[in-house]
Design a protein around this motif. Structure first.
Motif, PDB file in Angstrom:
ATOM      1  N   LYS A 522       8.432  -0.021  -8.008  1.00  0.00           N
ATOM      2  CA  LYS A 522       7.417   0.325  -7.015  1.00  0.00           C
ATOM      3  C   LYS A 522       6.027   0.085  -7.585  1.00  0.00           C
ATOM      4  O   LYS A 522       5.826   0.100  -8.798  1.00  0.00           O
ATOM      5  CB  LYS A 522       7.568   1.780  -6.569  1.00  0.00           C
ATOM      6  CG  LYS A 522       8.805   2.052  -5.730  1.00  0.00           C
ATOM      7  CD  LYS A 522       8.815   3.484  -5.229  1.00  0.00           C
ATOM      8  CE  LYS A 522      10.040   3.733  -4.336  1.00  0.00           C
ATOM      9  NZ  LYS A 522       9.967   2.938  -3.090  1.00  0.00           N
ATOM     10  N   ASN A 552      11.683  -5.692  -4.651  1.00  0.00           N
ATOM     11  CA  ASN A 552      12.047  -6.245  -3.351  1.00  0.00           C
ATOM     12  C   ASN A 552      10.750  -6.457  -2.579  1.00  0.00           C
ATOM     13  O   ASN A 552      10.073  -5.504  -2.199  1.00  0.00           O
ATOM     14  CB  ASN A 552      12.953  -5.271  -2.598  1.00  0.00           C
ATOM     15  CG  ASN A 552      13.467  -5.857  -1.304  1.00  0.00           C
ATOM     16  OD1 ASN A 552      12.878  -6.784  -0.744  1.00  0.00           O
ATOM     17  ND2 ASN A 552      14.575  -5.313  -0.816  1.00  0.00           N
ATOM     18  N   ARG A 554      10.037  -7.111   0.296  1.00  0.00           N
ATOM     19  CA  ARG A 554       9.941  -6.543   1.648  1.00  0.00           C
ATOM     20  C   ARG A 554       9.240  -5.186   1.629  1.00  0.00           C
ATOM     21  O   ARG A 554       8.709  -4.746   2.661  1.00  0.00           O
ATOM     22  CB  ARG A 554      11.339  -6.407   2.264  1.00  0.00           C
ATOM     23  CG  ARG A 554      11.985  -7.752   2.579  1.00  0.00           C
ATOM     24  CD  ARG A 554      13.322  -7.596   3.276  1.00  0.00           C
ATOM     25  NE  ARG A 554      13.891  -8.879   3.611  1.00  0.00           N
ATOM     26  CZ  ARG A 554      13.600  -9.569   4.714  1.00  0.00           C
ATOM     27  NH1 ARG A 554      12.755  -9.057   5.596  1.00  0.00           N
ATOM     28  NH2 ARG A 554      14.156 -10.734   4.935  1.00  0.00           N
ATOM     29  N   GLU A 555       9.253  -4.524   0.469  1.00  0.00           N
ATOM     30  CA  GLU A 555       8.576  -3.231   0.391  1.00  0.00           C
ATOM     31  C   GLU A 555       7.064  -3.382   0.589  1.00  0.00           C
ATOM     32  O   GLU A 555       6.393  -2.422   0.973  1.00  0.00           O
ATOM     33  CB  GLU A 555       8.868  -2.573  -0.956  1.00  0.00           C
ATOM     34  CG  GLU A 555      10.330  -2.185  -1.141  1.00  0.00           C
ATOM     35  CD  GLU A 555      10.557  -1.383  -2.413  1.00  0.00           C
ATOM     36  OE1 GLU A 555       9.539  -0.953  -3.019  1.00  0.00           O
ATOM     37  OE2 GLU A 555      11.727  -1.177  -2.792  1.00  0.00           O
ATOM     38  N   TYR A 556       6.525  -4.573   0.320  1.00  0.00           N
ATOM     39  CA  TYR A 556       5.083  -4.778   0.514  1.00  0.00           C
ATOM     40  C   TYR A 556       4.708  -4.845   1.986  1.00  0.00           C
ATOM     41  O   TYR A 556       3.526  -4.759   2.321  1.00  0.00           O
ATOM     42  CB  TYR A 556       4.634  -6.057  -0.205  1.00  0.00           C
ATOM     43  CG  TYR A 556       4.547  -5.907  -1.698  1.00  0.00           C
ATOM     44  CD1 TYR A 556       3.437  -5.327  -2.292  1.00  0.00           C
ATOM     45  CD2 TYR A 556       5.596  -6.319  -2.520  1.00  0.00           C
ATOM     46  CE1 TYR A 556       3.355  -5.179  -3.668  1.00  0.00           C
ATOM     47  CE2 TYR A 556       5.524  -6.175  -3.886  1.00  0.00           C
ATOM     48  CZ  TYR A 556       4.402  -5.595  -4.465  1.00  0.00           C
ATOM     49  OH  TYR A 556       4.334  -5.441  -5.825  1.00  0.00           O
ATOM     50  N   THR A 558       5.271  -2.591   4.023  1.00  0.00           N
ATOM     51  CA  THR A 558       4.821  -1.233   4.382  1.00  0.00           C
ATOM     52  C   THR A 558       3.727  -0.732   3.434  1.00  0.00           C
ATOM     53  O   THR A 558       3.314   0.431   3.531  1.00  0.00           O
ATOM     54  CB  THR A 558       6.009  -0.259   4.355  1.00  0.00           C
ATOM     55  OG1 THR A 558       6.589  -0.254   3.044  1.00  0.00           O
ATOM     56  CG2 THR A 558       7.066  -0.677   5.377  1.00  0.00           C
ATOM     57  N   PHE A 559       3.267  -1.577   2.550  1.00  0.00           N
ATOM     58  CA  PHE A 559       2.248  -1.208   1.563  1.00  0.00           C
ATOM     59  C   PHE A 559       0.864  -1.332   2.209  1.00  0.00           C
ATOM     60  O   PHE A 559       0.583  -2.282   2.942  1.00  0.00           O
ATOM     61  CB  PHE A 559       2.372  -2.148   0.360  1.00  0.00           C
ATOM     62  CG  PHE A 559       1.447  -1.837  -0.779  1.00  0.00           C
ATOM     63  CD1 PHE A 559       1.203  -0.524  -1.181  1.00  0.00           C
ATOM     64  CD2 PHE A 559       0.818  -2.862  -1.476  1.00  0.00           C
ATOM     65  CE1 PHE A 559       0.370  -0.250  -2.240  1.00  0.00           C
ATOM     66  CE2 PHE A 559      -0.018  -2.602  -2.537  1.00  0.00           C
ATOM     67  CZ  PHE A 559      -0.246  -1.283  -2.924  1.00  0.00           C
TER      68      PHE A 559
END
Length: 617
Positions: A522, A552, A554-556, A558-559
């Motif tokens: 993270k 991953n 894809r977490e960006y 929602t960042f």
């Protein structure tokens, strides 16, 4: 969207616009930018190089005409000069009768440079009047003129004075007109002639003291000069420093001393003489043995010594200080003074032999930038004038010298990772850096991993403006901000030790900050970044380098890219750059990358420029 948003084009500095404008035709330039706003109007009107080259008669009155500075008109073009209000340079090729009749000080009140060449036989009647205006201050601001490169200058009136004229290039003239030019141009420094011929004149003039360069060009198609004419010519220019002539083989005498006797007699201050000898008959050249060995000309200075200081200084930048001093020092007083005045002398030492110490004494006191590797053990006290010191991989001996040396002019200090860890002198060196131990130190790069452990009681260092540090935590961050109240640029790496401090005293002078951190799985939490941004309210440039492993991507999606923190704390921000390095990702997707960029632009679509730079390995 906010109405006061600065558009990217208008945010560019004037220097960038000026660079772009050089590639646009003046008509297109004014059509695109004139009357957009006051800034563009002022910028366009201030362009001192705005050039218009007219090749056809199709040009009509244009918005750019009143601001043209350089006007070039080619063959058979007719135009009304009254449309051009600020012409500084005028170039006419085969001018028409209509153009020549418009040449006067009312039409060109600011004319500084005039070039007229290749006149048709039908307009030769304008030559006397044009010469009268040129050499009688008819153009009050005229500084240089180029008239009739291979034509003949004609004088029918008495010329007065043109006090600003310093450069003249003319065609064929005789000695009478030559004397008139010298008399009418008291500040003339450069004169070029097509050729010089005899004249029935007994007029005597005072020798011209300011003429420094004289060129007499000749071709097989015009009457050549004679030695007697050259002798008379040079008698009125005793201070010449550069003199060149052209001659062809068809006019060469069997016995020729290449003007050596005349030059020895007339030109005591000559620095360079060039004789251009043109062969027209190749067969004749093969048959004859031409020996070019002017007796007595060996005392003319070499071409290298004739170069001006500005050019030598430019050349010297490509030399290592050792090679530079070995080659030029103590050759003469001029080169010594020049070398000693250089403010950029740099010396890089990757190895050093103590037996060569004596070879360094000539130049060590003039070194401005010193770069030292670990294998070098040299006395820093010899470098009394050093302003920039870079220790690539410092040893204990080098750090000890740094602690005990004075170095009164040191402005930038860079210390890399120690070659031998756990040196005893690191605490003393840190205290010296942050306690004004180097009174002129403005910039410091300290890549010392143990700075977290070295926080002695130090007084604020008001002179440090740029600081680059390796790994630090919040406590060290707080200490460094308090130790450097005038810090304007700060670069550092954030450690993984996510501590919290209740409040850090605001630092009002920091304008530029570069933060680097590594993220595993993270990214850095907002709560940590909030601690670093909350105390620098006047930040104008913010740059982030994030290195993320095994993430991953894809977490960006929602960042929030720290956008809420920036909006909350950095109201004066002008530029944001976010460099994201992603390694070993198994979920690479072009569509996801595109969505990341779109979201970043949306979140940072405010009154500052923002850019996301992705590097995926």
């Amino acid at each position: 969207m906010a109405t006061d948003k600065i558009f990217p084009l208008e945010s560019l500095p004037n220097e960038v616009f000026i660079g772009i404008f050089q590639f646009l035709h003046p008509s297109h330039l004014f059509q695109a930018f004139y009357n957009l706003n006051c800034r563009f109007n002022y910028l366009l009107q201030s362009l001192s190089w705005l050039t218009l080259n007219l090749t056809t008669n199709s040009y009509s009155n244009d918005e750019s005409f009143p601001f043209i500075r350089i006007l070039i008109i080619n063959r058979a073009i007719n135009i009304d000069f009254n449309q051009f209000l600020h012409i500084r340079s005028l170039i006419l090729r085969y001018p028409t009768d209509k153009l020549l009749s418009q040449l006067n000080h009312l039409t060109f009140p600011q004319l500084q440079h005039l070039y007229i060449n290749h006149m048709h036989i039908s307009v030769l009647n304008h030559i006397p009047n044009l010469c009268q205006k040129t050499f009688s201050n008819g153009f009050p601001n005229l500084q240089s003129c180029h008239l009739f490169e291979w034509g003949t200058l004609v004088k029918t009136f008495t010329w007065t004075l043109s006090p600003l004229l310093h450069t003249v290039k003319v065609g064929k003239i005789d000695l009478a007109i030559y004397k008139s030019i010298l008399t009418s141009c008291p500040n003339l420094s450069f004169l070029q002639l097509a050729t010089l011929t005899s004249a029935n004149t007994s007029t005597q003039i005072i020798p011209h003291q300011k003429l420094k360069r004289l060129i007499i060009r000749s071709t097989p198609f015009i009457q050549p000069w004679k030695d007697n004419d050259i002798d008379c010519c040079l008698s009125y220019a005793p201070n010449l420093e550069y003199f060149s002539v052209h001659q062809t083989d068809m006019f060469l005498k069997q016995k020729c001393d290449w003007l050596a006797s005349i030059i020895r007699c007339r030109l005591a201050f000559l620095q360079q003489f060039v004789f251009y000898f043109h062969f027209c008959d190749i067969e004749h050249m093969k048959e004859q043995s031409v020996k070019i060995n002017p007796e007595g000309m060996c005392n003319v200075p070499s071409r290298f010594e004739y170069l001006p200081n500005e050019l030598l200084i430019s050349l010297f930048q490509y030399f290592d200080a050792r090679d530079l001093f070995q080659a030029f020092y103590n050759l003469n007083s001029r080169l010594n003074l020049l070398l000693q005045s250089l403010h950029y002398l740099s010396l890089t030492l990757f190895k050093y032999n103590s037996n060569e110490t004596a070879h360094y004494y000539d130049f060590t006191s003039y070194i401005y930038t010193l770069v030292i590797d670990y294998a070098v053990n040299i006395d820093l006290n010899h470098f009394a004038n050093v302003h920039r010191l870079i220790l690539l991989s410092p040893t204990s001996s080098q750090l000890k010298q740094l602690v005990h040396s004075h170095l009164p002019y040191l402005e930038h200090l860079s210390i890399g990772y120690e070659h031998f860890l756990f040196c005893d002198y690191i605490p003393d060196l840190c205290e010296k850096i942050f306690s004004n131990g180097f009174p002129r130190l403005k910039s410091c790069s300290l890549f010392e991993p143990r700075i977290l452990e070295i926080l002695p009681h130090m007084a604020p260092s008001s002179q440090i403006y740029v600081l680059k540090i390796d790994n630090i935590d919040l406590s060290t961050y707080e200490s460094l901000l308090s130790l450097c109240p005038n810090l304007s640029t700060f670069q550092f790496n954030i450690l993984d030790d996510f501590e919290e401090i209740c409040a850090i005293k605001p630092h009002l002078n920091l304008k530029r900050m570069i933060i680097k951190f590594q993220s595993h799985v993270k990214t850095l939490p907002d709560s940590i970044m909030n601690q670093y941004l909350s105390c620098v309210p006047n930040l104008e440039q913010f740059c982030i380098y994030e290195i993320n492993f095994d993430v991953n991507i894809r977490e960006y999606l929602t960042f929030n890219w720290f956008s809420s923190l920036i909006h909350q704390h950095l109201s004066h921000l002008r530029r944001l750059k976010y460099h994201l390095y992603i390694y070993r990702t198994k979920t690479y997707d072009d569509n996801v990358i595109h969505q990341m960029k779109v979201k970043f632009e949306h979140l940072h679509n405010h009154n500052y420029l923002s850019r996301l730079i992705l590097n995926i390995v």
